[in-house]
Write an enzyme that holds these catalytic residues in place. Structure first.
Site, mmCIF file in Angstrom:
data_model
loop_
_atom_site.group_PDB
_atom_site.id
_atom_site.type_symbol
_atom_site.label_atom_id
_atom_site.label_comp_id
_atom_site.label_asym_id
_atom_site.label_seq_id
_atom_site.Cartn_x
_atom_site.Cartn_y
_atom_site.Cartn_z
ATOM 1 N N ARG A 217 68.917 84.664 102.735
ATOM 2 C CA ARG A 217 70.330 84.148 102.188
ATOM 3 C C ARG A 217 70.014 83.733 100.931
ATOM 4 O O ARG A 217 68.991 82.802 100.772
ATOM 5 C CB ARG A 217 70.715 82.885 103.090
ATOM 6 C CG ARG A 217 70.665 83.262 104.571
ATOM 7 C CD ARG A 217 70.869 81.896 105.461
ATOM 8 N NE ARG A 217 69.415 81.210 105.206
ATOM 9 C CZ ARG A 217 69.382 79.914 105.943
ATOM 10 N NH1 ARG A 217 70.333 79.222 106.265
ATOM 11 N NH2 ARG A 217 68.058 79.365 105.546
ATOM 12 N N LYS B 238 61.455 91.785 81.518
ATOM 13 C CA LYS B 238 61.524 90.871 82.743
ATOM 14 C C LYS B 238 60.475 90.716 83.257
ATOM 15 O O LYS B 238 59.861 89.760 83.692
ATOM 16 C CB LYS B 238 62.336 91.541 83.805
ATOM 17 C CG LYS B 238 63.652 90.703 84.129
ATOM 18 C CD LYS B 238 64.351 91.566 85.306
ATOM 19 C CE LYS B 238 65.393 91.070 86.205
ATOM 20 N NZ LYS B 238 66.008 92.044 87.000
ATOM 21 N N ARG C 96 78.532 87.533 91.771
ATOM 22 C CA ARG C 96 78.875 88.937 92.274
ATOM 23 C C ARG C 96 79.876 88.783 93.427
ATOM 24 O O ARG C 96 79.683 87.985 94.371
ATOM 25 C CB ARG C 96 77.914 89.678 92.711
ATOM 26 C CG ARG C 96 77.074 90.316 91.568
ATOM 27 C CD ARG C 96 75.805 91.061 91.829
ATOM 28 N NE ARG C 96 74.708 90.431 92.327
ATOM 29 C CZ ARG C 96 73.739 90.768 92.775
ATOM 30 N NH1 ARG C 96 73.214 92.347 92.735
ATOM 31 N NH2 ARG C 96 72.562 90.012 93.194
ATOM 32 N N CYS D 90 76.227 90.977 99.083
ATOM 33 C CA CYS D 90 76.025 91.685 100.228
ATOM 34 C C CYS D 90 77.094 91.955 101.337
ATOM 35 O O CYS D 90 77.363 92.927 101.522
ATOM 36 C CB CYS D 90 74.990 90.879 100.981
ATOM 37 S SG CYS D 90 73.140 91.117 99.957
ATOM 38 N N LYS E 103 78.429 80.945 96.142
ATOM 39 C CA LYS E 103 78.137 79.835 97.125
ATOM 40 C C LYS E 103 77.409 78.941 96.505
ATOM 41 O O LYS E 103 77.003 79.422 95.198
ATOM 42 C CB LYS E 103 77.745 80.433 98.460
ATOM 43 C CG LYS E 103 76.258 80.985 98.400
ATOM 44 C CD LYS E 103 75.611 81.087 99.767
ATOM 45 C CE LYS E 103 74.513 81.990 99.640
ATOM 46 N NZ LYS E 103 73.800 82.103 101.108
ATOM 47 N N PHE F 80 78.295 80.045 110.697
ATOM 48 C CA PHE F 80 79.312 80.855 110.300
ATOM 49 C C PHE F 80 80.633 80.866 110.642
ATOM 50 O O PHE F 80 81.259 81.788 110.587
ATOM 51 C CB PHE F 80 78.622 82.283 110.418
ATOM 52 C CG PHE F 80 77.792 82.499 109.092
ATOM 53 C CD1 PHE F 80 76.528 81.959 109.025
ATOM 54 C CD2 PHE F 80 78.009 83.514 107.988
ATOM 55 C CE1 PHE F 80 75.674 82.060 108.009
ATOM 56 C CE2 PHE F 80 77.293 83.520 106.937
ATOM 57 C CZ PHE F 80 75.938 82.891 107.162
#
Ligand SMILES: NC(=O)c1ccc[n+]([C@@H]2O[C@H](COP(=O)([O-])OP(=O)(O)OC[C@H]3O[C@@H](n4cnc5c(N)ncnc54)[C@H](O)[C@@H]3O)[C@@H](O)[C@H]2O)c1
Length: 448
Positions: A163, A38, A336, A269, A329, A258
C-alpha cells in the site's frame, strides 16, 4: 544454496521498496531505472519519491553495500541470479495495460542471458494481465537469449500487494507471498529468496498469480465503492455511514477494512487495474457489470462531494475554498488519479477559487492542471480568510487541525469532510458547521 543476488528492474514504488526489502533481508540488490540521474541519486542516498521510512532505510542499505542503483538493465541482470520486473504498466486510452516497458525489460533480460552460463530466474512483479508472463515475457526472453525456459532459465510471476503510504513496511512484512511458477525449480528458487519472510506463501500457476492481483484490487475497490454508495443512502436517512459500516464490518466474513466511505479511490493501482481487467474481459467476451459499477460509483462520488460543498457554501460563485490534501491518500506525494483533480476542476467550473494545502504532493499536482490554484505548504495559510475548508486526503497534519483553528482562520467556520477526518460531533459542538460524506448532513444544515 549460495548467497543469491537480485536485479530489480524499475525504481518506482514497487521496485525500490522491493530492492530495499531484499537488502534488509540480507540479499544484495541492484535497482535499475531509465530516468537520467535517478540511479546516481540512489547511490548518494537520495530517494526518488516520498514514503515513510524510505530515506533512512535506503541510506542504511546503500551504506552497507547491500543496495545500489544502475541505469543498465543488462549489466544488472548479468550480476544477478534472479531478476524482478517491476516497471510501470500504465493505462492506455482504452483502459488496457501498456506493456511496452515490460517488453523492453524482457528484451534486456534476454540480451543479458545470452552470454550467461548460470541458471537465472526471471520474475514478473508488475501488475500484468493474465497471459502476459507466458505470452510476452517468456517468448521475448527466449528470443533474445537464444535459450529455453525450463532448461537455461526459470520463470515466475510474483504479484506485489504493498500500500502506498506504508510501502516500506508492507514490502518488508507482507501478509502473503504469491509464487506463480512455470515449473517447480523456478518456484523453489523464488521461495528460497523469501525464506526469511514470515507469512503464508502460496504456490500456483502463473496465470492464477496474475489474476490474484487483479481480483484482490478489484475486491478492495468494490468494498470502497460499496461503502461510498451506502454513504449516499445513509445521508438521505440522516444516518452515519461509519456507524453502519462498523456494524457491517464486525461480521468475520466481511471484516472492517476498506469500508471507510469517502470521496472516491485514486492512486496508480485501483482505477488502472479495475479498468484493465474490465477492458480485457470485454475483449474476450466476458461482461463485467459489477466492475463497471465500481468504476462508475467512483466517478459519482467526487461529484456528490462537490454537491455537499455547494450546499455548505450556499453558492460557490466567488467563494474561496481552502482545499486540504491533494495526494490520492495521506503519506504519499503521489497524485495519480487523485480525486482532488475532478473536485477542484468542478469547483472552478462553479465559480470558486482554491487555496490548496498538501505536505508532499504540491509539485506533482501542479503537473496535472493549469488552473490558477494558490498552493501553500502551511495549512494555516490555506485556511486564512477562505470561506470554507474542504478535506480531500486526511494527512495527520490535517487531522490535527482543531475547531479553534477553523474558527480563527476561516471567514466562516465551515468544514466539508471527504474522508471523515474529524469527529463531526466534536466540531459541531465547538461551533463549526460540519458536512461530510456519509454524515447526518440534513440535521446539520438545519442547525442555526
Ligand atoms: N504503486 C503501488 O502501490 C503498486 C502496488 C502493487 C503493484 N503495483 C504495480 O507494480 C508496477 C510498478 O508500479 P510502481 O508504482 O512501482 O510504478 P512507478 O511508476 O512508480 O515506477 C515504474 C518505474 O519503472 C521504471 N522503468 C520504466 N521502464 C523501464 C525500463 N525499461 N527499465 C528499467 N526501469 C524502467 C521507471 O523509471 C519507474 O522508476 C505496476 O505494474 C503497478 O501496477 C504498484
Amino acid at each position: 544454496m549460495k548467497q543469491l543476488r537480485v536485479a530489480v528492474l524499475g525504481m518506482g514504488y514497487v521496485g525500490l521498496t522491493s530492492g530495499i526489502a531484499f537488502a534488509k533481508h540480507g540479499i544484495r540488490s541492484i535497482c535499475t531505472t531509465t530516468t537520467p540521474g535517478k540511479a546516481e541519486n540512489l547511490n548518494n542516498g537520495v530517494p526518488p519519491f516520498y514514503e515513510p521510512g524510505l530515506e533512512e532505510l535506503l541510506k542504511e542499505m546503500v551504506n552497507e553495500g547491500m543496495l545500489s542503483g544502475s541505469s543498465d538493465n543488462v549489466d544488472a541482470v548479468r550480476q544477478s541470479d534472479i531478476t524482478f520486473i517491476c516497471v510501470g504498466t500504465p493505462p492506455l486510452q482504452d483502459g488496457s495495460a501498456d506493456l511496452s516497458a515490460i517488453e523492453a525489460t524482457a528484451r534486456d533480460i534476454g540480451v543479458a542471458l545470452r552470454d550467461m552460463d548460470n541458471y537465472h530466474v526471471v520474475v514478473a512483479k508488475s501488475t500484468i494481465p493474465p497471459g502476459t508472463t507466458e505470452n510476452l515475457i517468456l517468448p521475448t526472453v527466449e528470443k533474445y537469449a537464444g535459450k529455453k525456459v525450463g532448461e537455461n532459465f526459470g520463470l515466475c510471476m510474483n504479484p506485489e500487494f504493498l500500500r502506498q503510504g506504508s510501502a516500506v513496511y508492507d514490502v518488508i512484512n507482507p501478509d502473503r507471498i504469491v509464487i506463480g511458477e512455470y515449473d517447480e525449480k523456478s518456484g523453489d528458487v523464488l521461495e528460497y529468496i523469501y525464506r526469511d519472510y514470515d507469512c503464508p506463501k502460496i504456490r500456483c500457476e502463473i496465470r492464477a498469480a496474475e489474476l490474484i492481483k487483479y481480483a484482490a484490487n478489484s475486491l478492495l475497490a468494490t468494498k470502497i465503492s460499496f461503502a461510498n454508495e451506502f454513504s449516499r443512502i445513509c445521508e438521505k436517512f440522516n444516518v452515519d455511514v461509519y456507524e453502519v459500516m462498523k456494524g457491517v464490518g464486525l461480521d468475520f466474513r466481511i471484516n472492517p477494512r476498506f469500508l471507510n466511505a469517502g470521496c472516491g479511490f485514486g492512486g496508480s493501482c485501483f482505477p488502472k487495474d479495475v479498468n484493465a481487467i474490465a477492458a480485457l474481459s470485454k475483449k474476450i467476451g466476458v461482461e463485467t457489470p459489477l466492475l463497471d459499477s465500481v468504476l462508475y460509483t467512483n466517478e459519482l462520488q467526487p461529484m456528490h462531494f462537490v454537491e455537499l460543498i455547494k450546499n455548505a457554501a450556499g453558492s460557490l460563485e466567488g467563494k474561496v475554498v481552502a482545499f486540504l490534501g491533494l495526494s490520492f491518500k495521506p503519506n504519499t506525494g503521489d497524485t495519480r488519479e487523485t480525486r482532488a483533480l475532478p473536485i477542484i476542476e468542478k469547483l472552478y467550473e462553479m465559480g470558486a477559487r482554491v487555496k490548496a494545502y498538501d505536505p508532499k504532493a504540491i509539485e506533482n499536482f501542479k503537473l496535472s492542471t493549469d488552473l490558477p490554484i494558490e498552493y501553500f505548504e502551511k495549512w494555516e495559510e490555506a485556511l486564512r480568510g477562505a470561506d470554507l475548508a474542504v478535506v480531500q486526503s486526511d494527512w495527520k497534519e490535517i487531522r490535527d487541525i482543531t475547531a479553534d483553528d477553523f474558527k480563527r482562520l476561516l471567514r466562516n467556520p465551515i468544514v466539508v469532510d471527504g474522508r471523515r477526518t474529524y469527529d463531526p460531533e466534536e466540531l459541531i459542538n465547538n461551533g463549526v458547521k460540519y458536512l461530510g460524506i456519509g454524515w447526518k448532513n440534513r440535521l446539520n444544515l438545519a442547525r442555526p
